[in-house]
Design an enzyme around this catalytic site. Structure first.
Site, PDB file in Angstrom:
ATOM      1  N   GLY A 125      46.493  44.305  35.977  1.00 26.64           N
ATOM      2  CA  GLY A 125      45.730  43.924  34.722  1.00 26.64           C
ATOM      3  C   GLY A 125      46.774  43.013  33.776  1.00 26.64           C
ATOM      4  O   GLY A 125      47.367  42.022  34.362  1.00 26.64           O
ATOM      5  N   GLU A 147      52.656  51.936  29.750  1.00 29.06           N
ATOM      6  CA  GLU A 147      51.397  52.303  30.299  1.00 29.06           C
ATOM      7  C   GLU A 147      50.924  53.773  29.973  1.00 29.06           C
ATOM      8  O   GLU A 147      50.369  54.511  30.595  1.00 29.06           O
ATOM      9  CB  GLU A 147      51.417  52.185  31.952  1.00 29.06           C
ATOM     10  CG  GLU A 147      51.657  50.799  32.082  1.00 29.06           C
ATOM     11  CD  GLU A 147      50.757  49.755  31.897  1.00 29.06           C
ATOM     12  OE1 GLU A 147      49.455  50.093  31.922  1.00 29.06           O
ATOM     13  OE2 GLU A 147      51.088  48.501  31.743  1.00 29.06           O
TER      14      GLU A 147
HETATM   15  C1  SIN Z   1      48.435  46.904  35.282  1.00 27.47           C
HETATM   16  O1  SIN Z   1      48.405  45.861  34.854  1.00 27.47           O
HETATM   17  O2  SIN Z   1      48.809  46.857  36.625  1.00 27.47           O
HETATM   18  C2  SIN Z   1      47.918  48.074  34.594  1.00 27.47           C
HETATM   19  C3  SIN Z   1      47.053  47.921  33.460  1.00 27.47           C
HETATM   20  C4  SIN Z   1      47.786  46.889  32.296  1.00 27.47           C
HETATM   21  O3  SIN Z   1      48.851  47.399  31.606  1.00 27.47           O
HETATM   22  O4  SIN Z   1      46.783  46.127  31.676  1.00 27.47           O
END
Ligand code: SIN
Length: 188
Positions: free
Chosen positions: A27, A99
């Site tokens: 993400g 997170e």
């Molecule tokens: C990720 O990007 O792997 C986790 C979700 C995010 O922080 O947007």
């Protein structure tokens, strides 16, 4: 489960004693690397698909009006493309904080685009976390994203930057791109 996952993640000892750990981002971790890393490599994980099913209370929305951000959900045969970062264990204090709104560290096999694989970590927001919003049509998700914003900025920016980053890496994610198309109609 509380949506602040910092304590649970801090207790995860799977990679204790390692000098470096691979982290897979799917993400915002693809396009916003606000941490030092030793190496970065395009990569994928198998059996998971990206979905805008997680609520964001602290980055792209507020507790009263959560935004919608990405998590991954199990799907047999699926491949989720993203970016892998080799980091020192010290970086996880910052990452756990970033997170903290429902994401748990999960050990996972990371397959590098150039070949080879390593076991590493991914942050995943599962359906039992308090901020989870769940499935909705891509049109509904776009309408939600269009009106949400939080301390990290407009929710639409998260979606658009992710779509752009995936495109730049040569990957087609129909879920992300369909939301992007609906969003373009809502925000001319
Ligand atoms: C990720 O990007 O792997 C986790 C979700 C995010 O922080 O947007």
């Amino acid at each position: 489960m509380s949506h602040n996952t910092i304590e649970i993640n801090r207790a995860m000892d799977k990679f204790d004693g390692h000098h470096s750990v691979w982290l897979f981002g799917y993400g915002s971790l693809i396009y916003k690397a606000d941490f030092p890393f030793i190496e970065r490599r395009p990569a994928s994980i198998e059996g998971w698909t990206r979905r805008f099913w997680q609520g964001s209370h602290d980055h792209r929305g507020t507790p009263e009006a959560p935004g919608r951000v990405a998590t991954i959900v199990p799907q047999p045969g699926a491949v989720c493309h993203g970016m892998a970062y080799l980091v020192t264990p010290e970086e996880f204090a910052h990452l756990d904080h970033r997170e903290k709104n429902g994401y748990l560290r999960l050990a996972i096999d990371i397959h590098f685009d150039g070949g080879g694989s390593e076991e590493g970590l991914v942050y995943i927001a599962k359906e039992d976390n308090a901020a989870f919003l769940g499935a909705a049509s891509e049109e509904e998700i776009a309408a939600h994203i269009a009106q949400a914003a939080g301390p990290s900025g407009p929710n639409a920016e998260y979606l658009l930057q992710l779509a752009e980053a995936l495109r730049a890496m040569g990957h087609h994610d129909e879920h992300v791109f369909a939301i992007e198309r609906h969003l373009a109609r809502l925000r001319p």
